[in-house]
Scaffold this active site. Structure first.
Site: not given
Ligand code: M6R
Length: 615
Positions: A2, A27, A74, A100-101, A488, A492, A495, A511, A610
């Site tokens: 947020c 955010r 968010w 925010n929190g 990574e 990517k 996401e 395996h 982010k």
């Protein structure tokens, strides 16, 4: 998560708040809203969806006034809907807050307030805080001079959890009150105006003078200035600093997306991470920010690297680099796991917390836990004014410039190159010869040109993405230093494209994972010409024998690779310890092009933000 922006000054608040929100949209971006105070009282507009939705609503219902608060959300508690969007109001409808929190004890407080006769319109924890502040405000004598400030402080004494918040009230129309615990809040100080925001990018176009609130600070702003108080009676004043922030750094320029811009910036961001940190004469690195004496550096006998997501993957690359060049044992742990477990560390263990934003809740939790136990914690981070930068004992800044796209790209390569510098420093204090040190420096200095070579293949990588655009699932494989890159590459891909993707150590293929291989599931192999090349070739053949398409990231000039792969992306030949910094770039481009081809919202993928500032 947020983002908050608040303004009190002599200009119209609405356009300033909207501009600030656009800069903070990274955010969180599932809903947004604005409330302003003017002669007519409190007015509020909030909308589910991106900030454009809010702008559209404001076009038909503009808000006038020079004091206002705003928020981009968010969702944590309650779905993304108009009603759950911030600002939230109290029972009287005269008080509004942005937050925010997470208010952890909101359930208990809600019950208590309900018993007093209050009702609630939303599913959010923030509305409970708004109603609680309103309750205290209404309990105070109407003549009380600091009524809003006192009400905010009373309410905050009752809550557990985290907050960066700003409150305004129609009955105290020239005042806004901000407070912080756990979630960042910056005070921007301009001539005849003040801002409160979640980060400096929201205010930098208007003022370069800022102060970062500390936990438990409460700041009250009126038209004459600001006053600071603390819930813990901390007498220290705010530390005012000048920011060196170019608003242009957060603009797209000629690029269609921030992600592509940031991928292409890596030739520069790598150089920024290295600048002034190489000691050519002594063939070593110099990292003054570590705040360690040479003796203390020699005494480190173990390193624990911690972080989340991409930062954690860079730590995995760091582990291999440090162990191979400096022979110091390294472990890498997800910050979310490390913070909760009882790791048996000893006095000579160095903990390194890695975070682009420096605000990731789990990484901060891990660093606080390590410090609580008496360990020295260093940070590798990009955001100079972040909580991580302030709470660590020392560290290394990335100087990568703002990373706006939710998908981390340039921060990864900067972190990896900083691990390389650290390995060089530790190694040269142990057994690496001057000649070996020199070779490492030459390899670092060659990186920008090598990255440029890889970036030239963007169109080729796009054609590979076109070929596999129908894939529902992808596999990424790498060994040793390339294992973190496989993870990574898969992160990517999933996401930003929403294609299912998994990263694995290459040999694990046999395996169980090979059961996923079929003609519609491409496997990406990281197989530079290194000691594991023959083993990797075997694994590629095992996939092809089962009709699985193989994409190889291989070393330039490797002719043999054509026998093993359907599609090839080349990286320049380089020593093993720098290849992860090169091999990750094709995977960033692969995911980027695939996302564009599939019509995804590249810079703001669904459900993400982010900075992850909630546990
Ligand atoms: O700001 P941080 O580096 O602490 O962020 C950690 C992760 O949230 C972040 O790397 C995330 O995984 C990225 N969106 C990946 O692209």
């Amino acid at each position: 998560m947020c983002g908050i922006v608040a303004y009190l000054g002599d200009k119209e608040a609405e356009p300033l708040l909207l501009e600030g929100l656009r800069r903070l949209e990274y955010r969180g971006y599932d809903s947004s809203g604005i409330a302003v105070l003017n002669g007519g009282g409190l007015e509020l507009v909030k909308k589910v969806g991106r900030i454009q939705q809010l702008e559209r609503a404001l076009a038909s219902h503009p808000l006038h006034g020079s004091l206002g608060i705003s928020h981009t959300r968010w969702a944590t508690h309650g779905k993304a809907t108009d009603i759950n969007a911030h600002p939230h109001t109290d029972a009287s409808g005269k008080l509004a807050i942005v937050h925010n929190g997470v208010i952890e004890n909101y359930g208990v407080l809600k019950k208590k307030l309900a018993e007093k006769g209050y009702s609630f319109r939303t599913e959010t924890d923030t509305e409970v805080l708004a109603v609680l502040i309103g309750f205290h405000f209404d309990t105070l004598d109407t003549e009380t001079e600091n009524r809003l400030e006192m009400a905010v402080m009373e309410a905050l004494r009752e809550i557990t959890g985290t907050y960066g918040l700003v409150a305004i009230h129609q009955d105290q129309p020239g005042i806004m009150v901000g407070a912080r615990r756990g979630s960042p809040l910056v005070l921007g100080i301009g001539p005849h105006e003040h801002f409160l925001a979640s980060d400096v990018s929201a205010v930098a176009a208007h003022t370069q003078t800022v102060a970062h609130l500390r936990d438990f600070d409460v700041v009250t702003i009126d038209r004459n200035g600001y006053r600071l108080k603390s819930l813990t009676h901390n007498k220290a004043g705010l530390e005012i600093s000048r920011i060196d922030y170019q608003a242009a750094d957060t603009e797209l320029g000629d690029f269609p997306h921030f992600m592509l811009k940031e991928i292409f910036e890596q030739t520069i961001s790598i150089q920024n991470a290295v600048r002034g940190r190489l000691n050519i004469e002594e063939s070593t690195a110099q990292l003054g920010g570590l705040n360690l004496t040479p003796q203390e550096i020699r005494e480190i006998d173990r390193i624990v690297i911690t972080g989340c997501g991409t930062a954690m993957h860079s730590g995995m690359v760091g582990e291999y680099i440090i162990e191979s060049l400096a022979h110091v044992p390294v472990e890498v742990e997800w910050a979310s796991e490390f913070r909760l477990r009882n790791s048996p560390l000893d006095r000579r263990t160095l903990v390194i917390a890695v975070s682009q934003s420096g605000e990731t809740e789990d990484t901060l939790g891990a660093l606080r836990e390590a410090r609580r136990k008496g360990h020295r914690v260093l940070g590798i981070c990009n955001n100079v004014a972040s909580t991580l930068a302030r709470e660590t004992d020392g560290g290394v800044y990335m100087y990568a410039g703002p990373e706006v796209s939710v998908a981390a790209t340039k921060s990864f390569t900067s972190q990896a190159v900083i691990f390389l510098l650290l390995a060089l420093l530790l190694g040269r204090m142990r057994f690496l010869s001057g000649t070996q040190g020199k070779e490492i420096i030459q390899a670092i200095e060659a990186l920008p040109d090598q990255i440029t070579q890889i970036l030239k293949q963007s169109a080729h990588i796009r054609s590979i993405a076109e070929k596999y655009r129908k894939a529902d699932s992808m596999l990424f494989f790498g060994r040793q230093m390339q294992y973190g890159i496989a993870l990574e590459g898969a992160l990517k891909m999933k996401e930003i494209t929403y294609i299912h993707a998994e990263g694995h150590p290459t040999a694990e293929l046999k395996h169980g994972i090979i059961a996923l291989v079929d003609e519609d599931t491409p496997s990406v192999f990281l197989c530079p010409r290194d000691g594991a090349y023959d083993k990797n070739s075997n694994n590629m053949q095992q996939v092809r024998a089962r009709k699985g398409p193989v994409i190889a990231v291989a070393t330039e000039g490797d002719e043999e690779i054509h026998q093993h792969a359907d599609d090839i992306i080349c990286i320049p030949a380089a020593p093993e310890y720098v290849t992860p910094i090169l091999s990750v770039i094709p995977l960033q481009l692969f995911a980027y092009h695939m996302a564009v081809i599939l019509g995804r919202d590249v810079d703001k993928p669904r459900n993400l933000a982010k900075s992850v500032t909630v546990p």
